[in-house]
Design a protein around this motif. Structure first.
Motif: not given
Ligand code: ATP
Ligand code: ATP
Ligand code: MG
Ligand code: MG
Lengths: 239, 281, 241, 281
Positions: D32-35, D158-162, D192-196
């Motif tokens: 949670k809250g991680q990039r 949102p709490e999570l961005l993909v 939280s972020l998940v970025v490719a």
């Protein structure tokens, strides 16, 4: 010729109302067949519907009139009857909204376009056992085009028969009617033949391409044994 | 090295929705054997400029000359001399297999089968994808597709290559491969390059000359990369960033340590070490 | 027609007239009723008035005259074939046969030229099975994707020297081209549909604006409707063959 | 900061043409809250991984958990909590105008008109495109389209961005704008972020943790960016390049001048000046 969409208010009500009812029944029946359709299936059928529309939107100057292709044959082969009928309906509705073909005749236009396209898969099924798949695609496309055209002319003929005769009609001589029919055929026949030839040629090229790149999409192919053209496709296409 | 093969002056194009791109200010000139990069913010008109060079758009005002001809009218005359890679390279792939696709142009120009085969295998070798020759294009990865499109652009040995964002979506190693390939073509075959890109890190290794466009299409500046990247004001106005090294040495200079503008990490290390060494007792 | 398609879409989305603010549902009902009335009108008197109303609607929606003219002429070819097949020398019958489809086509243009597609499809898709409703929306979107792709393909063919050769070669090449477009279109539609689901689509196309809430502007739709009904009643027998 | 909201372990997906992606090696975990940034060569399976997180693909082997649910089965339960930007932004624009498009999700979830208006204008303001609200999406430039898609992803907070390659095709200034925006969302709203991505220059400002994939999908390494970029061997195997600064200081270190790994130009200048100053008499 199936692309020459019938506009509103020309044909007698009896004909178009019957067409509308038949087409609606067709939509409901086909929807029952495709009830389990997954998102992939819907996307595939929409892409092909979009392709039909896009291709229809590109005029090919062949005769005095701009002739438009439909790709109804290949679409019918790729999708199987139930989805093909839905695609024909959707395409007809969008064309009606764009002023190509009327609202009241959505039924007739769907039937003319759809029945031709639907015939392609069974015909292909028979032919594919006897020849290379691209050739089968081309031939069944020609068949579906001819069927659509025949339907179109049948609608026209039935309408002429059914439209109420006015006082003036009584005076028109029988031979004149025959002459009119002859003129119509003379006008349409060459157009029709060119159309069938162009469509089939295009279908041949398309089938060659798919045969090499995505053989699984053409039924009766490598993985086509299972009939699953698209992963997650509706059960109807497996029949 | 001084015969201009592309010359665009004050071209205007208005799109149907009335967006107008006016490529004016400076003339856009490419000399024979030159490597030219175009920089500018999103929507400034880079692709529009390239479309004019390729005869895909006809200028509504102004003048375009490529190899002495007007491309909008006589592109077929010069087409064999120009290789193209558009923004979405995989949409340029027409035929099902790699071999079919790369042989597409030579077949269209009526070369014999033997000549076609020869040309295709040379092109595949140049790009380093001989092993893909009989693969189906549709299943290749993004980078491979781009190389196929590039081979298709090279197959007729063009004198001018026009590339619209050739690095987009590629991983860093593939980007470097393509930069090396382009530089080799330029060095060994004298191919002139026109490249639009947003990747500023690749500009120094790739460009002899940079053109900078601003929104609306105005051509604000031109010059060698080192010079362009020195102009902080210009960069800010056009949404461009200096490459990291240029920025680093710029800041060092502003703090009173002028070490020039090394072009790559190797050179930078050298001047830094020299300076540190020199500063030692 | 390729441009017509894009142009209508553009006018529908970017327009700001009262018609654009009126609700999609009332416009759709008006269109259906007007067309229904038109096809059952046996005389050219009221049909002429309908045509006047339709053209007025289209022009006040700021649709360009050229589009209106195009919509008005589109159905004439078929109408001419029909008349040819049962020609009896009566000009008033010609007038009625030609006017009905023209009225219908211009009214339809006004509808699609003032209603962005999600709002247009929201009511229609509610009458259809889900597969068909979703497919209607996706198909409409797919057209634009494919047209763009075809444009790029044409560009590639041009740049690579392919616009020539025998009819057979051209046919095959076209087929291959269409093949790449099919695959591209399939992938794009699939992704778009996925995104629709990710963004909350759950079976019913939601209009973007106010497709069913009536607004002040709907009074104009009612007025147009009144004009149609009134002229049908008052002029019903004018110009009956 | 330690509750895992995404957990992917040893997932395998085989595409219809038998390409198999096996996301194994390490588990992919987002707290949670991680990039989190994902790096890897073209075709290694980054998008495939994201598709599993979004429930667009169902794992044929292995296990995926997002907010404690299996996204392939119950994504509708969690989709309001996840914002998405896929690789090709204009593929996800659904409605004709910017306002219509951004309001798509809230309308689907049945918010009232007033709520929708409020949410949309907040989202447009965050991304900085209020002025585009009533434009037709089709005619926007690439960068603008991407911002519209991002606003659509943000609108439900949102709490999570993909995000799959959110920077592709953008000019450098727009890239930085988006990085700043993402960092602000993370800082102020705990998103939280998940970025490719392939843009290695942006990894340090954007990531707390980096995952590195190699061809075939194997997850080779994970760690803070500075650590990952130090591993030259790893980078070479995965077609990644270290950002220029990391490379520069790596080389300096290998020549015997160890100055650490400054994260940006400012920091680099500081250590360099300090070193030079220190070296002076
Ligand atoms: N087909 C079109 N219709 C309308 N406007 C267009 C069209 N193509 C481009 N434009 C507009 O013209 C301007 C220049 O576009 P162009 O594609 O040349 O920009 P670009 O510099 O290549 O941008 P990018 O870096 O995003 O590729 C932009 O404002 C764009 O919105
Ligand atoms: N629809 C598909 N059909 C067949 N193979 C596919 C499909 N999508 C992806 N693949 C294959 O799966 C592998 C992983 O693809 P993926 O798109 O996940 O890679 P990626 O890491 O996102 O690459 P990129 O950086 O180029 O976007 C690739 O080898 C690719 O060719
Ligand atoms: Mg561009
Ligand atoms: Mg990807």
């Amino acid at each position: 010729m199936s692309h020459l969409h019938i506009p509103d208010g020309v044909l007698p009500p009896l004909v178009w109302i019957a067409g509308l009812l038949l087409a609606l029944a067709g939509v409901l029946v086909s929807a029952a067949f495709t009830r389990g359709a997954g998102p992939q299936r819907i996307a595939f059928q929409s892409a092909l519907g979009g392709l039909m529309l896009a291709v229809m939107a590109i005029p090919v100057p062949i005769t005095a009139f701009d002739y438009c292709m439909t790709l109804a044959g290949p679409v019918g082969i790729l999708l199987g009857p139930a989805s093909t009928f839905q695609v024909s309906f959707v395409v007809t509705v969008i064309l009606a909204l764009m002023g190509q073909g009327g609202f009241t005749v959505i039924g007739l236009n769907t039937l003319v376009l759809g029945l031709g396209a639907m015939s392609a898969r069974p015909v292909y099924g028979v032919l594919a056992r006897r020849m290379k798949r691209p050739h089968a695609v081309a031939l069944s496309t020609a068949f579906s085009q001819l069927l659509s055209s025949a339907l179109w002319i049948a609608v026209l003929a039935a309408s002429v028969k059914l439209s109420p005769a006015t006082a003036a009609d009584e005076e028109v001589h029988h031979t004149l009617r025959w002459l009119q029919g002859g003129a119509l055929v003379a006008l349409l026949a060459p157009l029709l033949l060119v159309a069938v030839a162009v469509e089939s040629l295009l279908a041949l090229g398309l089938a060659h391409f798919l045969d090499r790149v995505r053989p699984d999409l053409l039924p009766g192919g490598a993985s086509g044994a299972s009939g699953a053209a698209v992963p997650g496709e509706a059960p109807e296409a497996r029949s | 090295m001084s015969e201009p093969i592309v010359h665009v002056s004050c071209v205007r194009h208005t799109y149907p929705d009335r967006t107008s791109v006016h490529l004016c200010g400076l003339d856009f000139v490419v000399e024979k054997g030159q490597r030219v990069v175009i920089l500018g913010p999103n929507g400034c008109g880079k692709s529009t400029l390239l479309y004019h060079i390729l005869g895909l758009l006809a200028p509504q005002e102004g003048d375009v000359q490529v190899f002495g001809a007007d491309p909008a009218k006589h592109f077929s005359k010069i087409r064999e001399r120009v290789g193209v890679l558009l923004q979405n390279a995989d949409e340029q792939i027409i035929a099902p297999t790699v071999y079919d696709d790369v042989s597409f142009s030579p077949r269209n120009y009526g070369y014999t089968d033997a000549e076609v085969g020869e040309k295709v295998s040379v092109a595949l070798r140049k790009v380093g994808i001989e092993h893909l020759a009989h693969k189906v294009c549709h299943y290749l990865s993004g980078g491979e597709k781009r190389k196929v499109a590039l081979a298709g652009a090279l197959v007729l040995e063009p004198e001018l290559l026009v590339l619209d964002e050739p690095f987009e979506g590629l991983d860093p190693a593939s980007r470097n491969d393509i930069v090396d390939l382009l530089n080799r073509l330029n060095r060994e075959h004298g191919v002139s390059l026109v490249v639009a890109t947003h990747d500023v890190q690749l500009v120094q290794p790739l460009a002899d000359k940079v053109y900078v466009l601003k929104r609306g299409g105005e051509i604000l500046a031109q010059g060698p990369p080192a010079e362009i990247f020195r102009d902080v004001e210009l960069l800010k106005r056009t949404n461009i960033e200096a490459p990291v090294l240029a920025e680093l040495f710029q800041v060092l200079e502003s703090r009173g340590v002028d070490l020039g503008r090394p072009e790559n990490v190797e050179a930078a290390v050298k001047v830094l070490l020299a300076r540190m060494g020199a500063a030692k007792p | 027609m390729i441009n017509t398609f894009a142009q209508i879409d553009q006018y529908a989305s970017a327009g700001h007239t009262a018609w654009h603010r009126a609700s999609a549902l009332s416009k759709l009902l008006f269109t259906l009723v007007t067309i229904g009335v038109a096809v059952f009108t046996p005389s050219w008197g009221p049909l002429l008035v309908f045509l006047g109303v339709a053209v007025l609607l289209a022009l006040t929606a700021r649709l360009p005259l050229k589009l209106v003219a195009l919509a008005a002429t589109a159905p004439l070819f078929f109408a001419a074939l029909w008349l040819l097949s049962r020609w009896n020398g009566r000009l008033d019958e010609v007038a009625v046969t030609a006017l009905r489809p023209v009225v219908a086509s211009v009214v339809a243009l006004w509808l699609v030229g003032t209603t962005p597609y999600p709002d247009l499809f929201a009511p229609i898709s509610r009458l259809l099975p889900r597969v068909v409703g979703d497919s209607l929306f996706l198909t409409y979107r797919a057209v634009f994707v494919l047209l763009q792709r075809l444009e790029r393909l044409w560009r590639a063919l041009f740049l690579r020297g392919a616009l020539g050769g025998s009819l057979r070669r051209r046919g095959e090449r076209m087929g291959e081209a269409v093949g790449t477009v099919v695959l591209h279109g399939f992938e794009r539609s699939q992704r778009l549909y996925q995104v629709m689901h990710l963004r909350g689509h759950s079976g019913r196309i939601c209009g973007c604006r106010h497709w069913r809430d009536l607004r002040a502007e709907d009074i104009w739709v009612v007025a147009a409707f009144a004009a149609v009904v009134a002229s049908r009643i008052l002029l019903g027998e004018v110009g009956r063959p």
